[in-house]
Design an enzyme around this catalytic site. Sequence first.
Site, mmCIF file in Angstrom:
data_model
loop_
_atom_site.group_PDB
_atom_site.id
_atom_site.type_symbol
_atom_site.label_atom_id
_atom_site.label_comp_id
_atom_site.label_asym_id
_atom_site.label_seq_id
_atom_site.Cartn_x
_atom_site.Cartn_y
_atom_site.Cartn_z
ATOM 1 N N SER A 195 21.221 47.816 48.330
ATOM 2 C CA SER A 195 22.597 47.939 48.832
ATOM 3 C C SER A 195 22.965 49.267 49.479
ATOM 4 O O SER A 195 24.029 49.371 50.075
ATOM 5 C CB SER A 195 23.596 47.636 47.718
ATOM 6 N N LYS A 230 32.322 54.568 47.870
ATOM 7 C CA LYS A 230 32.252 53.106 47.721
ATOM 8 C C LYS A 230 33.248 52.648 46.660
ATOM 9 O O LYS A 230 33.418 53.315 45.639
ATOM 10 C CB LYS A 230 30.830 52.702 47.341
ATOM 11 N N SER A 252 25.231 45.721 49.937
ATOM 12 C CA SER A 252 26.653 45.640 49.715
ATOM 13 C C SER A 252 27.435 46.888 50.123
ATOM 14 O O SER A 252 28.640 46.803 50.356
ATOM 15 C CB SER A 252 26.924 45.351 48.240
#
Lengths: 490, 96
Positions: free
Chosen positions: A177, A77, A153
């Site tokens: 997330s 990420k 997210s």
Amino acid sequence: MSLFDYTLRELQEKLHNKEISVTDLVEESYKRIEEVDEEVQAFITLNKEAAKQKAAELDQERGNADAKLFGLPIGVKDNIVTKGLRTTAGSQFLSNFEEPLYDATVVNKLNDAKSVTIGKLNMDEFAMGSSNENSSYAAARNPWNTDYVPGGSSGGSAVAVAAGEVPYSLGSDTGGSIRQPAAYCGVVGLKPTYGRVSRFGLIAFASSLDQIGPITRNVEDNAFLLETIAGHDKMDSTSANVEVPKYTESLTGDVKGLKIAVPKEYLAEGVSTEVKEAVQAALKEYEKMGATWEEVSLPHSKYALSTYYLLSSSEASANLARFDGVRYGKRAEDAETMLDMFKRSRAEGFGDEVKRRIMLGTFALSSGYYDAYYKKAQQVRTLIKNDFEKVFEDYDVIIGPTTPTPAFKVGDKVDDPMTMYANDILTIPVNLAGVPGISIPCGFSGDGLPIGLQIIGKHFDEGTVYRAAHAFEQATEYHKQRPSLGGARS
Amino acid sequence: MSRISKDEVKHVANLARLAITEEEATTFTKQLDDIITYAEQLNELDTTGVEPTTHVLDLKNVMRKDEPKKWITQDDALQNAPDKQDGQFKVPSVLE
């Protein structure tokens, strides 16, 4: 069939037996990215040259491949700092942050385990969002149907795994997330206990809630990856000095006598019929395997959303103060004073959602409002945490849906912050309490979109969470389904 | 009754070091008001005597030795700087 349909351990065996090379794996990854990433936009930055070089190097030393993730390609990420590899946190503000100076502790651990970093994964800006539409790059899309959001997210982290671009990835979870996009994309995502994994090098959103965790295609891979990244780190004084068990050893397939709590608030109004039915079917499956379940109450659940937005935004307003245009990132041009430069750099570099949360947090912490909003929310957090502790006196795990509905359509909620926030209503309490939670696939909607089952455990009891998740996975076939993206497979 | 006025929004934006336009101030006033109004539900709960949770784990003052060690060099630190001069970060005039 793709190479990434094998488990990580199977891939390692193939590497060890010289059926495949590290280069094969890395090329498989980039080939798939070439095929589908334009459609799904999982990656912000690729690490192609360095990854291929590392693969060639690892192929030279194959044979003494005892490193834990030897040669396995991973996506990271983009809020996890990677030395010398651009790290943007999904924000324009960091679009020119080409040379991070160090690796996050989790990245050091991946490197020590000899995995290969394929690239940096798309996300909502600074991890604020539930749909990936707040990415200030292209919004990632759901591989099961690209008209739908992948969740957020950590949208890119879930998409890349679901779409077969990488076999596993890292995400971060502040209010859901990891688990919410894992649910929307039909993969396995775990938010570890707060403090289980070092946050050093994770670009901070809300420091008392943020955790890094693994996203994978199956539970075993997930446990395998957590074993590698977990543990105390002297660079993160909030990481816990608690021994890391061998999580893969807890995957016994045996849940006989497991005591499951099902909070009535998690199957209440607002949760769609399809999702409820999928969870109820999962509970039947557990009964068949010899587990028992009972309805319980987490009475303060309905206050979690307010509590979360006040606390996380307050922490964010402080954490994001570092983005000032002085040391790295974007700077507004032609500012006459430093103050003007701060204000305009931030105005130009941040998107609307980030600004909204910085302002909410600044307001909640400002003089005259601190007690009414910030302190109040911290007190309610205690009540929410106590709810969990009470249930865990009598039960081993809590089970419910990960999200109230399957994925929604791109554009559907983007203009209404409150509706968007409501998506995380079942994942947020877990972060507030600091306990671990996993999302695993447990069905499909009529529209063919995945549904996620959430299993929540006691502090530092990821082992039981994994055991319960793995047993369900063994008994079902949902995790074996693949989206028919790019026409390459069905 | 609105919980936050447009002037307060502008004040908060200044505290947060964010330049906002008149139009943004209007939108943010409405949106922040919605969020704050929703959050007022917390007042339904009597939290008298409830300890605030700042941190979920029972951690207190984690100490380490205060020893200097090598970390990054001055050149490294300046590597991503938007503007620099003579080994330092360069910024516009600090005084108005």
